[in-house]
Design a protein around this motif. Structure first.
Motif, PDB file in Angstrom:
ATOM      1  N   PRO A   1       0.568  -1.159  -0.125  1.00 21.91           N
ATOM      2  CA  PRO A   1       0.114  -0.140   0.035  1.00 21.91           C
ATOM      3  C   PRO A   1       0.885   1.163  -0.039  1.00 21.91           C
ATOM      4  O   PRO A   1       0.447   2.292  -0.841  1.00 21.91           O
ATOM      5  CB  PRO A   1      -0.694  -0.198   1.354  1.00 21.91           C
ATOM      6  N   LEU A   2       1.949   1.313   0.556  1.00 25.44           N
ATOM      7  CA  LEU A   2       3.030   2.447   0.720  1.00 25.44           C
ATOM      8  C   LEU A   2       3.304   2.486  -0.801  1.00 25.44           C
ATOM      9  O   LEU A   2       3.579   3.818  -1.227  1.00 25.44           O
ATOM     10  CB  LEU A   2       3.943   2.109   1.559  1.00 25.44           C
TER      11      LEU A   2
ATOM     12  N   SER B   1      -5.292   4.468  -4.487  1.00 22.53           N
ATOM     13  CA  SER B   1      -4.312   3.601  -4.698  1.00 22.53           C
ATOM     14  C   SER B   1      -4.051   2.658  -3.753  1.00 22.53           C
ATOM     15  O   SER B   1      -3.979   1.504  -3.585  1.00 22.53           O
ATOM     16  CB  SER B   1      -3.047   4.299  -5.087  1.00 22.53           C
ATOM     17  N   GLU B   2      -3.957   3.320  -2.399  1.00 21.15           N
ATOM     18  CA  GLU B   2      -3.531   2.699  -1.163  1.00 21.15           C
ATOM     19  C   GLU B   2      -4.416   1.639  -0.984  1.00 21.15           C
ATOM     20  O   GLU B   2      -4.341   0.504  -0.540  1.00 21.15           O
ATOM     21  CB  GLU B   2      -3.266   3.629   0.165  1.00 21.15           C
TER      22      GLU B   2
ATOM     23  N   VAL C   1      -3.952   9.177  -4.402  1.00 21.24           N
ATOM     24  CA  VAL C   1      -3.189   8.519  -3.459  1.00 21.24           C
ATOM     25  C   VAL C   1      -4.030   7.702  -2.378  1.00 21.24           C
ATOM     26  O   VAL C   1      -3.501   6.370  -2.281  1.00 21.24           O
ATOM     27  CB  VAL C   1      -2.643   9.516  -2.679  1.00 21.24           C
ATOM     28  N   LEU C   2      -5.070   7.788  -2.039  1.00 22.01           N
ATOM     29  CA  LEU C   2      -5.914   7.372  -1.022  1.00 22.01           C
ATOM     30  C   LEU C   2      -6.448   5.937  -1.742  1.00 22.01           C
ATOM     31  O   LEU C   2      -6.384   4.854  -1.179  1.00 22.01           O
ATOM     32  CB  LEU C   2      -7.025   8.160  -0.373  1.00 22.01           C
TER      33      LEU C   2
ATOM     34  N   ARG D   1       1.830   9.302  -6.709  1.00 19.60           N
ATOM     35  CA  ARG D   1       2.501  10.694  -6.578  1.00 19.60           C
ATOM     36  C   ARG D   1       3.606  10.860  -7.561  1.00 19.60           C
ATOM     37  O   ARG D   1       3.886  11.978  -8.142  1.00 19.60           O
ATOM     38  CB  ARG D   1       3.065  10.773  -5.274  1.00 19.60           C
TER      39      ARG D   1
ATOM     40  N   ARG E   1       0.872   4.264  -2.945  1.00 21.07           N
ATOM     41  CA  ARG E   1       0.603   5.678  -2.458  1.00 21.07           C
ATOM     42  C   ARG E   1       1.726   6.407  -3.239  1.00 21.07           C
ATOM     43  O   ARG E   1       1.491   7.481  -4.099  1.00 21.07           O
ATOM     44  CB  ARG E   1       0.945   5.954  -1.156  1.00 21.07           C
ATOM     45  N   HIS E   2       3.124   5.927  -3.093  1.00 19.52           N
ATOM     46  CA  HIS E   2       4.224   6.559  -3.995  1.00 19.52           C
ATOM     47  C   HIS E   2       3.862   6.546  -5.410  1.00 19.52           C
ATOM     48  O   HIS E   2       4.395   7.612  -6.046  1.00 19.52           O
ATOM     49  CB  HIS E   2       5.589   5.996  -3.474  1.00 19.52           C
TER      50      HIS E   2
END
Length: 261
Positions: free
Chosen positions: A134-135, A238-239, A235-236, A142, A138-139
């Motif tokens: 999940p991290l 995607s995570e 971002v959210l 972005r 998030r990356h």
């Protein structure tokens, strides 16, 4: 001292160690006579057939494997580099405690998969995936690049073809490419280096048949949702999409393990 034991399959309390499917997508790293020794001893240690603290006798291993002592010593040095054994002048080469092994080494993961700690290892690897993927998603939302997006979409397209053909081997290969691509997509090189152990986790899960009975379009859609969220730079989303995949995988593994108890 104990000789090298390769064929014993009965573990503690009579438990039969699961053997990896030789036709599975788990790929051996080593080839030739040298590789056979590394793989044979590595698997025997990883599966617990050679116990912690046991002394490995190069002469016995050479006789069992029909190779030279020099080749065996070279193989033991490879195992030492992975933390499985330690060589000392007076005590010889002995198996180290599991806590001292390189537990993220893809070969060590594969060798442990046939042993009595297989289920424990899978749960721990799922914990790792739950923390890291999940991290990474998030990356990626972005800071990904068109090249990384292309790699992710290509992997999802390959999954769709595999699902249509009910081809688990092809699906696993595509799944590995997707998750490797996801870890690399955010540009964090440290996270990217975890692709190896996560690939091993995915392949071992398949090899041990801890997978659903059939492939469905839903698994393709869940991966596509990650790609779509990254494209939207959400971002959210995607995570959450990534976490959902890991949670589903964990539930499938636990269900498969419980069905065997």
């Amino acid at each position: 001292m104990i000789p090298f034991i390769e064929s014993q399959q009965v573990g503690e309390h009579g438990t039969i160690h699961r053997k990896l499917d030789s036709n599975s997508s788990v790929l051996r790293s080593f080839r030739g006579l040298h590789g056979q020794v590394i793989e044979g001893v590595g698997e025997a240690i990883g599966a617990g057939r050679i116990p912690i603290g046991a002394q490995l006798v190069p002469e016995s291993i050479a006789i069992e494997s029909k190779t030279s002592r020099a080749l065996v010593r070279e193989a033991l040095r490879v195992l030492q580099s992975k933390g499985l054994v330690i060589a000392r002048p007076r005590t010889g080469t002995r198996v180290r405690p599991v806590s001292e092994w390189d537990l993220l080494d893809p070969d060590v993961i594969r060798w442990r998969a046939g042993g009595i700690e297989s289920a424990k290892q899978l749960r721990e690897l799922l914990d790792l995936r739950g923390a890291i993927e999940p991290l990474a998603a998030r990356h990626a939302a972005r800071a990904t690049t068109p090249a990384h997006l292309h790699k992710l979409q290509t992997a999802v397209d390959a999954m769709a073809v595999a699902v249509a053909r009910s081809d688990w081997n092809a699906f696993t290969d595509a799944d590995v490419e997707f998750h490797r691509g996801l870890l690399e997509a955010g540009g964090n090189q440290i996270v990217g280096q975890l692709a190896g152990p996560i690939e091993s986790a995915l392949r071992v899960r398949h090899a041990l048949n801890l997978i659903p009975h059939e492939l469905t379009a839903g698994v393709v859609a869940s991966h596509q949702s990650i790609v779509d969220a990254i494209v939207d730079q959400d971002v959210l989303r995607s995570e959450l999409a990534s976490r959902r995949i890991v949670d589903v995988a964990g539930a499938e593994v636990i269900s498969a393990l419980l069905s065997r108890d």
